[in-house]
Design an enzyme around this catalytic site. Structure first.
Site, PDB file in Angstrom:
ATOM      1  N   ASP A  85       9.274  38.204  35.275  1.00  0.00           N
ATOM      2  CA  ASP A  85       8.733  38.154  33.926  1.00  0.00           C
ATOM      3  C   ASP A  85       7.221  38.222  34.048  1.00  0.00           C
ATOM      4  O   ASP A  85       6.619  37.420  34.753  1.00  0.00           O
ATOM      5  CB  ASP A  85       9.147  36.817  33.284  1.00  0.00           C
ATOM      6  CG  ASP A  85       9.430  36.930  31.809  1.00  0.00           C
ATOM      7  OD1 ASP A  85       8.574  37.473  31.100  1.00  0.00           O
ATOM      8  OD2 ASP A  85      10.495  36.456  31.371  1.00  0.00           O
TER       9      ASP A  85
ATOM     10  N   ASP B 252       6.533  40.198  28.646  1.00  0.00           N
ATOM     11  CA  ASP B 252       6.548  39.290  27.507  1.00  0.00           C
ATOM     12  C   ASP B 252       5.710  39.834  26.346  1.00  0.00           C
ATOM     13  O   ASP B 252       4.583  40.303  26.553  1.00  0.00           O
ATOM     14  CB  ASP B 252       5.970  37.951  27.984  1.00  0.00           C
ATOM     15  CG  ASP B 252       6.230  36.809  27.037  1.00  0.00           C
ATOM     16  OD1 ASP B 252       7.398  36.456  26.848  1.00  0.00           O
ATOM     17  OD2 ASP B 252       5.249  36.278  26.480  1.00  0.00           O
TER      18      ASP B 252
ATOM     19  N   GLU C 143       9.451  43.375  25.974  1.00  0.00           N
ATOM     20  CA  GLU C 143       9.979  42.549  24.886  1.00  0.00           C
ATOM     21  C   GLU C 143       9.327  42.994  23.583  1.00  0.00           C
ATOM     22  O   GLU C 143       8.126  42.834  23.396  1.00  0.00           O
ATOM     23  CB  GLU C 143       9.677  41.063  25.117  1.00  0.00           C
ATOM     24  CG  GLU C 143      10.339  40.198  24.052  1.00  0.00           C
ATOM     25  CD  GLU C 143       9.727  38.817  23.868  1.00  0.00           C
ATOM     26  OE1 GLU C 143      10.395  37.962  23.277  1.00  0.00           O
ATOM     27  OE2 GLU C 143       8.576  38.602  24.287  1.00  0.00           O
TER      28      GLU C 143
ATOM     29  N   HIS D  41      16.828  33.788  26.072  1.00  0.00           N
ATOM     30  CA  HIS D  41      16.424  32.379  26.027  1.00  0.00           C
ATOM     31  C   HIS D  41      15.713  32.001  24.727  1.00  0.00           C
ATOM     32  O   HIS D  41      15.309  30.852  24.576  1.00  0.00           O
ATOM     33  CB  HIS D  41      15.521  32.089  27.226  1.00  0.00           C
ATOM     34  CG  HIS D  41      14.251  32.878  27.179  1.00  0.00           C
ATOM     35  ND1 HIS D  41      14.228  34.263  27.298  1.00  0.00           N
ATOM     36  CD2 HIS D  41      12.972  32.517  26.970  1.00  0.00           C
ATOM     37  CE1 HIS D  41      12.990  34.681  27.171  1.00  0.00           C
ATOM     38  NE2 HIS D  41      12.205  33.650  26.977  1.00  0.00           N
ATOM     39  N   ASP D  42      15.533  32.961  23.833  1.00  0.00           N
ATOM     40  CA  ASP D  42      14.881  32.678  22.552  1.00  0.00           C
ATOM     41  C   ASP D  42      15.862  32.738  21.381  1.00  0.00           C
ATOM     42  O   ASP D  42      15.445  32.588  20.228  1.00  0.00           O
ATOM     43  CB  ASP D  42      13.766  33.712  22.279  1.00  0.00           C
ATOM     44  CG  ASP D  42      12.673  33.668  23.322  1.00  0.00           C
ATOM     45  OD1 ASP D  42      12.372  32.568  23.831  1.00  0.00           O
ATOM     46  OD2 ASP D  42      12.112  34.739  23.641  1.00  0.00           O
TER      47      ASP D  42
HETATM   48  C1  GLC Z   1       8.319  35.461  24.436  1.00  0.00           C
HETATM   49  C2  GLC Z   1       9.214  34.616  25.281  1.00  0.00           C
HETATM   50  C3  GLC Z   1       9.255  33.247  24.682  1.00  0.00           C
HETATM   51  C4  GLC Z   1       7.871  32.673  24.696  1.00  0.00           C
HETATM   52  C5  GLC Z   1       6.884  33.596  24.006  1.00  0.00           C
HETATM   53  C6  GLC Z   1       5.483  33.233  24.337  1.00  0.00           C
HETATM   54  O1  GLC Z   1       8.809  35.638  23.168  1.00  0.00           O
HETATM   55  O2  GLC Z   1      10.468  35.199  25.395  1.00  0.00           O
HETATM   56  O3  GLC Z   1      10.154  32.401  25.343  1.00  0.00           O
HETATM   57  O4  GLC Z   1       7.854  31.428  24.068  1.00  0.00           O
HETATM   58  O5  GLC Z   1       7.036  34.925  24.415  1.00  0.00           O
HETATM   59  O6  GLC Z   1       5.209  33.553  25.670  1.00  0.00           O
END
Ligand code: GLC
Length: 539
Positions: free
Chosen positions: A100, A202, A264, A326-327
């Protein structure tokens, strides 16, 4: 490799949230040695690449997405030697390893920010986004944090605000400063030199912000639940300049062999596609989260979104599909256990790379988080909507067996989050021994996908069935057997006439793991919540 396809096109990605996968030293937190112990499991599962959520040193205000050092390992996860061993073992088994990358923001404990906040004249001051207060002393504009409250925090020492769209301890980097991107690209090279196969990047679509920091307009379509949605994020998302940035990141990957970047990005299809790049020179895959974003788990809605995605893809844009991460609340919680089987069959038979979130293969559901365990910042900051925005429930320990804490950690340890209540009956060990389990279904699906060119890389075409609850499609590849996938999203039994596809076919995988054998396509019975994969013999 099949034909000219690359590993990330033919493969199946599995996301591990390292804190929650396997603890090896009894501290209640998962670690790299634990993951290494589970490589046999992953190999048998049939996945081909593993993505690890962040494992870098971090004060863990956002559980590792606040990175204090991009080129080291957090001691709770192990050492660099543990990482090297994991990478070597994974590669030995033919598994790719994806890290990541969190380039949008650092931790406030990162050396860059420590310098930046020292004084207004520090050479690293403008590596971050600092602004004077508004005339009334408040934040410079109306931007909001995803996790509640304003996106600005005032720094007493230097009398300015800094930008953070997540927690206060996640200051955002300023990619308009010429030195920032090169520094981040060096961090990428550090891992690529080690042999890491790629990055999940990310919030890649947030990396550029409006140069003038203009106020964002209200969002007329706001559902009035999550305050962050009250604004239309035209000055913080997909801001001009972003694509040039991503092209430069891609350039680094292209310095190496067959490395991959998946971004993402939560955007509608038309905007998402821009992230492949005009000449396929940006993300290898912009994550397609529409099976998550679509809250309508019905055959027609899912069919429409699959067709819309297929139609929107640019030439040579490689598709991908995701059920959870995970979100997001877990798929089995969102659609129920019976439909979670259908969802896995869908994921593993659509055209494009599937990504599975750990536990989806056994039907893990969101855990119940007692108040004293609630840790996720959006939930802590916004208790009234914690049940909606809190992400602890989907991060509970992997359910390995019926022993204390689901086999995630030692009996005496206190896991960082409690295992979900159903772990004693829903776990890997139990499902290993059950021929019809979701785990064995998942394995059958990965095995079939990997063995059959039509499923791995073949074309997609919807098949009409005239039944609203049924979504059916065909996958074909020249010179290979083709497959008909029939998914019943409803509770009824149906008799379908799909005789146009062929006369007879053979069920090769059914969601119940029982049905098999030849069927007549002009009179195909489909049971409630049933998914079928049928092999169509070429005539
Ligand atoms: C992304 C991650 C998340 C995190 C956010 C800030 O959305 O998947 O878990 O809190 O970025 O880094």
């Amino acid at each position: 490799m099949i034909g000219d396809y690359l590993w990330w096109q033919t493969g199946i990605i599995y996301q591990i949230y390292p804190r929650s996968y396997q603890d090896s030293n009894g501290d209640g937190l998962g670690d790299l040695a634990g993951i290494r112990r589970r490589l046999d499991y992953l190999q048998k599962l049939g996945v081909t690449a593993v993505w690890l959520s962040p494992i870098y040193p971090s004060p863990m205000h956002d559980f590792g997405y606040d990175v204090a050092n991009y080129t080291d390992i957090h001691p709770i996860f192990g050492t660099m030697a543990d990482f090297d061993a994991l990478l070597a073992d994974a590669h030995e088994r033919g598994l790719k390893l994806i890290l990541d990358l969190v380039p949008n923001h650092t931790s406030d404990e990162h050396a860059w920010f420590q310098e930046s906040r020292r004084s207004r004249t520090n050479p690293k001051r403008d590596w971050y986004i600092w602004r004077d207060p508004a005339p009334d002393g408040g934040p410079p504009n109306n931007w909001l944090s995803f996790f509640g409250g304003p996106a600005w925090t005032f720094d007493e020492a230097t009398g300015q605000y800094y930008l953070h769209q997540f927690v206060t301890q996640q200051p955002e980097l300023n990619y308009r400063h010429p030195d920032v991107l090169p520094a981040m690209l060096d961090n990428m090279r550090f891992w690529l030199d080690k042999g890491v196969d790629g990055f999940r990047v990310d919030v890649i679509w947030l990396m550029m912000k409006d140069e003038l920091l203009r106020d964002e307009p209200p969002n007329p379509g706001w559902d009035s639940v999550d305050p962050h949605g009250s604004l239309n994020h035209i000055y913080t998302q997909s801001v001009p300049g972003i694509h040039d940035l991503i092209r430069q990141m891609r350039g680094v990957l292209d310095e190496y062999d067959e490395r991959m970047m998946v971004g993402e990005i939560y955007l509608p299809f038309d905007e998402l596609m821009a992230y492949y790049g005009r000449s396929q020179d940006e993300c290898h895959m912009p994550f397609n989260f529409h099976l998550i974003a679509n809250r309508n788990w019905q055959a027609t809605a899912v069919r429409e979104l699959v067709e819309a995605y297929e139609a929107a893809l640019p030439p040579n844009g490689w598709p991908n599909w995701v059920l959870g991460n995970h979100d997001q609340h877990r798929i089995a919680t969102r659609v129920g256990l019976a439909q979670a089987r259908v969802a896995n069959m869908l994921l593993l038979t659509l055209r494009g790379t599937p990504t599975t979130y750990y536990g989806e293969e056994i039907g893990m559901e969101d855990g119940h988080i007692p108040p004293e365990f609630v840790q996720d910042p959006p939930a802590v900051n916004q208790p009234e909507i914690a049940h909606i925005v809190g992400r602890d429930p989907e991060r509970t320990p992997m359910q390995w067996d019926a022993s204390p804490h689901a086999g995630f950690t030692t009996a005496a340890a206190q896991p960082w989050l409690p295992a979900a209540a159903n772990f004693s009956t829903r776990n890997v060990a139990q499902q290993e021994n059950e021929a019809t389990s979701m785990l064995n279904l998942y394995r059958a699906l990965t095995a079939l996908r990997r063995a059959e060119p039509a499923l791995m890389v073949g074309d997609y075409a919807t098949v009409e069935t005239a039944v609203a609850d049924i979504f059916a499609y065909r996958r074909t590849h020249p010179g290979a057997d083709s497959f008909l996938v029939v998914l019943n999203f409803g509770q009824g039994t149906h008799r379908l006439d799909v005789g146009d596809v062929g006369e007879t076919a053979v069920i090769v995988v059914a969601t119940d793991m029982v049905r098999h054998g030849p069927v007549t396509l002009s009179d195909l019975s489909v049971r409630p919540n049933e998914g079928l994969i049928l092999r169509i013999s070429s005539l």
